[in-house]
Design a protein around this motif. Structure first.
Motif, PDB file in Angstrom:
ATOM      1  N   VAL A 115       0.853  -1.188   0.000  1.00 47.11           N
ATOM      2  CA  VAL A 115       0.000   0.000   0.000  1.00 47.11           C
ATOM      3  C   VAL A 115       0.889   1.238   0.000  1.00 47.11           C
ATOM      4  CG1 VAL A 115      -1.830   1.243   1.203  1.00 47.11           C
ATOM      5  CG2 VAL A 115      -1.774  -1.261   1.280  1.00 47.11           C
ATOM      6  N   LYS A 116       0.833   1.993  -1.096  1.00 42.09           N
ATOM      7  CA  LYS A 116       1.727   3.141  -1.261  1.00 42.09           C
ATOM      8  C   LYS A 116       1.167   4.425  -0.629  1.00 42.09           C
ATOM      9  CE  LYS A 116       4.318   0.626  -4.082  1.00 42.09           C
ATOM     10  NZ  LYS A 116       5.703   0.196  -3.772  1.00 42.09           N
ATOM     11  N   ASN A 117      -0.146   4.477  -0.429  1.00 38.28           N
ATOM     12  CA  ASN A 117      -0.772   5.658   0.172  1.00 38.28           C
ATOM     13  C   ASN A 117      -0.483   6.934  -0.618  1.00 38.28           C
ATOM     14  OD1 ASN A 117      -1.998   4.303   2.409  1.00 38.28           O
ATOM     15  ND2 ASN A 117       0.006   4.220   3.397  1.00 38.28           N
ATOM     16  N   LEU A 118      -0.739   6.854  -1.901  1.00 33.99           N
ATOM     17  CA  LEU A 118      -0.684   8.050  -2.748  1.00 33.99           C
ATOM     18  C   LEU A 118      -1.835   7.930  -3.746  1.00 33.99           C
ATOM     19  CD1 LEU A 118       0.686  10.707  -3.444  1.00 33.99           C
ATOM     20  CD2 LEU A 118       2.199   9.473  -4.991  1.00 33.99           C
ATOM     21  N   ASN A 119      -3.024   8.296  -3.281  1.00 28.88           N
ATOM     22  CA  ASN A 119      -4.234   8.049  -4.055  1.00 28.88           C
ATOM     23  C   ASN A 119      -4.783   9.281  -4.752  1.00 28.88           C
ATOM     24  OD1 ASN A 119      -4.266   5.360  -3.006  1.00 28.88           O
ATOM     25  ND2 ASN A 119      -5.179   6.146  -1.119  1.00 28.88           N
ATOM     26  N   THR A 120      -4.264  10.434  -4.439  1.00 32.63           N
ATOM     27  CA  THR A 120      -4.855  11.664  -4.946  1.00 32.63           C
ATOM     28  C   THR A 120      -4.447  11.963  -6.384  1.00 32.63           C
ATOM     29  OG1 THR A 120      -4.982  14.056  -4.620  1.00 32.63           O
ATOM     30  CG2 THR A 120      -2.958  12.973  -3.913  1.00 32.63           C
ATOM     31  N   HIS A 121      -5.357  12.583  -7.124  1.00 30.93           N
ATOM     32  CA  HIS A 121      -5.053  13.122  -8.449  1.00 30.93           C
ATOM     33  C   HIS A 121      -4.561  14.563  -8.357  1.00 30.93           C
ATOM     34  CE1 HIS A 121      -8.006   9.901  -9.880  1.00 30.93           C
ATOM     35  NE2 HIS A 121      -6.830   9.550 -10.352  1.00 30.93           N
ATOM     36  N   TYR A 122      -4.408  15.064  -7.127  1.00 26.30           N
ATOM     37  CA  TYR A 122      -3.935  16.433  -6.887  1.00 26.30           C
ATOM     38  C   TYR A 122      -2.654  16.412  -6.048  1.00 26.30           C
ATOM     39  CZ  TYR A 122      -8.440  18.415  -8.433  1.00 26.30           C
ATOM     40  OH  TYR A 122      -9.551  18.799  -9.149  1.00 26.30           O
ATOM     41  N   PRO A 123      -1.576  15.836  -6.535  1.00 23.80           N
ATOM     42  CA  PRO A 123      -0.350  15.793  -5.719  1.00 23.80           C
ATOM     43  C   PRO A 123       0.222  17.168  -5.418  1.00 23.80           C
ATOM     44  CG  PRO A 123       0.120  15.120  -7.974  1.00 23.80           C
ATOM     45  CD  PRO A 123      -1.376  15.202  -7.857  1.00 23.80           C
ATOM     46  N   GLU A 124      -0.113  18.163  -6.226  1.00 22.06           N
ATOM     47  CA  GLU A 124       0.402  19.519  -5.984  1.00 22.06           C
ATOM     48  C   GLU A 124      -0.211  20.156  -4.748  1.00 22.06           C
ATOM     49  OE1 GLU A 124      -3.093  20.339  -8.835  1.00 22.06           O
ATOM     50  OE2 GLU A 124      -1.744  18.698  -8.281  1.00 22.06           O
TER      51      GLU A 124
END
Length: 258
Positions: A115-124
């Protein structure tokens, strides 16, 4: 240490250019200027903000505006339908060090993790830095959660990413700040009322948990609510000037205007 967190409302490309200048001039008027600034909604079209900050002593700056620009120009879905018009900015005064920490999903910490825990399409909207000051390193999280009323579950995906990345890493000195778009209301005893009344029942429980985890669930990771720790609970004398209108912001009115 003095920290200032501010959503400077640069999300809309049509915002007056003088607004950023007025905002930085406002900070310059402080007798005790903040040691570290956490800005959200910094327009990717207003890169002159770096020059303005340097003029008042903030020479070390990290931001996610390049990420916003690259994603905003993408023709790949879902980014083609997302208005990546702004990002976050963190700045420090004087000779203090500031190092950007990207949201990795590979490398030593993540190669063998399912589980990488980077699910957002808004990383900025998530800017993580290491702040070196007085012989200490403080991991600083500058976060902007997009409005759930407009962006749906993208809001809670940001909150979930931040929460899980913090709790799944080893405890260290941290500062979490920004605009989380929550709570809907906070009662005098500190109870948080979340934005779930109008949410799809299929996601309501997850929505509540995402907001409450950020607001109340990080104590075991060594993070406390500094405002409540200092001021306590009960009725507080505060001035709320958020979003009065889009036209009467005192920092948005040119000199001589009315």
């Amino acid at each position: 240490m003095i920290a200032l967190f501010w959503n400077i409302q640069g999300a809309w490309p049509g915002a007056p250019r003088e607004r950023v200048r007025n905002q930085i001039d406002f900070i310059a008027e402080y007798d005790d200027q903040p040691d570290i600034l956490f800005f959200q909604e910094v327009s990717r079209y207003r890169t002159e903000i770096r020059e303005y900050l340097a003029e008042i002593g903030y020479h070390t700056i990290e931001d996610t505006l390049d990420w916003a620009s690259e994603l905003g120009d993408s023709t790949v879905q879902p980014h083609q339908d997302i208005s990546h018009t702004n990002g976050n900015l963190t700045a420090v005064r004087g000779e203090a060090g500031l190092t950007w920490k990207p949201l990795d999903i590979l490398g030593e910490d993540f190669d063998d993790v399912d589980v990488k825990n980077l699910n957002t399409h808004y990383p900025e909207k998530i800017l993580v830095t290491d702040y070196e000051v007085e012989g200490q390193t403080i991991e600083c999280w500058n976060v902007r959660a997009v409005p759930g009323s407009m962006k749906g579950e993208e809001k809670i995906k940001i909150l979930e990413t931040v929460f899980q990345r913090i709790v799944d890493s080893e405890e260290r000195l941290r500062l979490l700040a920004g605009d989380f778009n929550t709570p809907d209301e906070e009662l005098c005893d500190g109870q948080a009322i979340t934005h779930i009344q109008d949410k799809d029942p299929r996601i309501r429980h997850r929505w509540r948990n995402a907001e409450l985890n950020i607001l109340k669930g990080l104590g075991h990771a060594g993070i406390i609510d500094t405002f409540r720790a200092i001021h306590g609970f009960g009725e507080l004398d505060v001035l709320d000037v958020s979003h009065a209108t889009r036209t009467d912001d005192p920092l948005d009115v040119p000199e001589g205007g009315s």
